[in-house]
Design a protein around this motif. Structure first.
Motif, PDB file in Angstrom:
ATOM      1  N   GLU A   1      94.022  -1.738 -20.962  1.00  0.00           N
ATOM      2  CA  GLU A   1      93.047  -2.542 -20.234  1.00  0.00           C
ATOM      3  C   GLU A   1      91.685  -1.838 -20.196  1.00  0.00           C
ATOM      4  O   GLU A   1      90.643  -2.471 -20.373  1.00  0.00           O
ATOM      5  CB  GLU A   1      93.558  -2.781 -18.810  1.00  0.00           C
ATOM      6  N   GLN A   2      91.695  -0.531 -19.989  1.00  0.00           N
ATOM      7  CA  GLN A   2      90.440   0.241 -19.982  1.00  0.00           C
ATOM      8  C   GLN A   2      89.766   0.182 -21.346  1.00  0.00           C
ATOM      9  O   GLN A   2      88.542   0.038 -21.431  1.00  0.00           O
ATOM     10  CB  GLN A   2      90.699   1.693 -19.593  1.00  0.00           C
TER      11      GLN A   2
ATOM     12  N   ALA B   1      90.073  -2.210 -23.583  1.00  0.00           N
ATOM     13  CA  ALA B   1      89.561  -3.566 -23.769  1.00  0.00           C
ATOM     14  C   ALA B   1      88.248  -3.756 -23.009  1.00  0.00           C
ATOM     15  O   ALA B   1      87.298  -4.346 -23.537  1.00  0.00           O
ATOM     16  CB  ALA B   1      90.598  -4.597 -23.312  1.00  0.00           C
ATOM     17  N   LYS B   2      88.162  -3.248 -21.800  1.00  0.00           N
ATOM     18  CA  LYS B   2      86.924  -3.359 -21.017  1.00  0.00           C
ATOM     19  C   LYS B   2      85.801  -2.546 -21.677  1.00  0.00           C
ATOM     20  O   LYS B   2      84.654  -3.005 -21.731  1.00  0.00           O
ATOM     21  CB  LYS B   2      87.156  -2.891 -19.580  1.00  0.00           C
ATOM     22  N   ALA B   3      86.133  -1.365 -22.180  1.00  0.00           N
ATOM     23  CA  ALA B   3      85.124  -0.539 -22.848  1.00  0.00           C
ATOM     24  C   ALA B   3      84.639  -1.212 -24.126  1.00  0.00           C
ATOM     25  O   ALA B   3      83.439  -1.190 -24.425  1.00  0.00           O
ATOM     26  CB  ALA B   3      85.694   0.848 -23.148  1.00  0.00           C
TER      27      ALA B   3
ATOM     28  N   THR C   1      84.550  -4.423 -24.664  1.00  0.00           N
ATOM     29  CA  THR C   1      83.692  -5.529 -24.220  1.00  0.00           C
ATOM     30  C   THR C   1      82.289  -5.028 -23.911  1.00  0.00           C
ATOM     31  O   THR C   1      81.301  -5.637 -24.334  1.00  0.00           O
ATOM     32  CB  THR C   1      84.295  -6.220 -22.978  1.00  0.00           C
ATOM     33  N   GLN C   2      82.184  -3.905 -23.210  1.00  0.00           N
ATOM     34  CA  GLN C   2      80.867  -3.359 -22.880  1.00  0.00           C
ATOM     35  C   GLN C   2      80.088  -2.982 -24.135  1.00  0.00           C
ATOM     36  O   GLN C   2      78.898  -3.262 -24.240  1.00  0.00           O
ATOM     37  CB  GLN C   2      81.004  -2.142 -21.968  1.00  0.00           C
TER      38      GLN C   2
ATOM     39  N   TYR D   1      91.814  -5.169 -29.198  1.00  0.00           N
ATOM     40  CA  TYR D   1      91.004  -4.819 -28.028  1.00  0.00           C
ATOM     41  C   TYR D   1      90.139  -5.958 -27.506  1.00  0.00           C
ATOM     42  O   TYR D   1      89.244  -5.725 -26.704  1.00  0.00           O
ATOM     43  CB  TYR D   1      90.102  -3.630 -28.372  1.00  0.00           C
TER      44      TYR D   1
ATOM     45  N   ASP E   1      89.692  -8.681 -23.205  1.00  0.00           N
ATOM     46  CA  ASP E   1      88.677  -8.821 -22.165  1.00  0.00           C
ATOM     47  C   ASP E   1      87.553  -9.755 -22.620  1.00  0.00           C
ATOM     48  O   ASP E   1      86.978 -10.471 -21.804  1.00  0.00           O
ATOM     49  CB  ASP E   1      88.129  -7.437 -21.792  1.00  0.00           C
TER      50      ASP E   1
ATOM     51  N   LYS F   1      88.183 -13.639 -22.129  1.00  0.00           N
ATOM     52  CA  LYS F   1      88.046 -14.188 -20.783  1.00  0.00           C
ATOM     53  C   LYS F   1      86.690 -14.860 -20.583  1.00  0.00           C
ATOM     54  O   LYS F   1      86.483 -15.560 -19.613  1.00  0.00           O
ATOM     55  CB  LYS F   1      88.220 -13.079 -19.748  1.00  0.00           C
TER      56      LYS F   1
ATOM     57  N   THR G   1      82.302 -14.209 -20.940  1.00  0.00           N
ATOM     58  CA  THR G   1      81.424 -13.241 -20.311  1.00  0.00           C
ATOM     59  C   THR G   1      79.979 -13.689 -20.411  1.00  0.00           C
ATOM     60  O   THR G   1      79.666 -14.673 -21.060  1.00  0.00           O
ATOM     61  CB  THR G   1      81.642 -11.848 -20.963  1.00  0.00           C
TER      62      THR G   1
END
Length: 191
Positions: free
Chosen positions: A42-43, A45-47, A49-50, A78, A81, A84, A86
């Motif tokens: 999850e981390q 995937a969030k990274a 996305t950023q 990855y 995220d 979803k 954004t």
């Protein structure tokens, strides 16, 4: 004189309880490892996305879209995220959807593509279709970043970094601000 009763009976009664406690302990550790692995995924995937949103914010198309259309091509590891939905830091919404590598809509309905695992033939056909169209491409898979993609992600547990293929950038029709290289350096410096 009293003879002490053998203790093996008591030990035998405790063995099933000890075994059950050990099974419970290992199951709990296994669950903790699974939870940790899920948390790391999850981390990551969030990274990712950023980083993807950061890359997109440094890009300029010949005709700026009011809503950026990001298409996920092929199986991705990855991009959960991103799916979803954004919004970029500028407030521009990013519409994300999945398309197959051979889908003809990619050229007309995508401003950027996020490429997962594709066969060599699929990659070749995709980049042939993208040629001459102002599309930004980001490759997730282990891509040497020498042909095709503008950006190639390098994902690890500690960081998400990327490489830039300057030849692909020059041919893409999408302008990339030089500051994107500094973004790459900052990501590489983070622990």
């Amino acid at each position: 004189m009293k003879v002490a009763a053998p203790t093996t009976g008591r030990v035998m009664r405790w063995k099933p309880m000890l075994l059950a406690a050990l099974v419970f302990l290992f199951a709990d550790l296994s669950h903790a490892e699974t939870a940790t692995a899920a948390s790391l995924a999850e981390q990551r995937a969030k990274a990712v996305t950023q980083v993807v949103l950061g890359i997109l914010s440094y890009a300029r198309w010949p005709v700026e879209p009011s809503q950026l259309r990001l298409c996920l091509i092929g199986p991705t590891e990855y991009a959960d995220d991103l799916v979803k939905g954004t919004t970029q830091a500028t407030g521009r919404p990013v519409l994300v959807r999945r398309l197959l590598a051979g889908d003809a809509r990619i050229v007309g309905e995508c401003d950027a593509v996020y490429i997962g695992k594709l066969s060599a033939t699929e990659r070749s056909q995709l980049f042939t279709a993208l040629n001459g169209h102002p599309l930004l491409s980001i490759s997730e898979a282990d891509d040497p970043c020498t042909v095709g993609s503008l950006f190639c992600l390098r994902v690890s547990d500690q960081q998400v970094a990327f490489e830039v293929n300057l030849d692909s950038v020059a041919r893409s029709g999408v302008r990339i601000h030089p500051s994107v290289l500094q973004l790459s350096r900052r990501r590489a410096a983070q622990p």
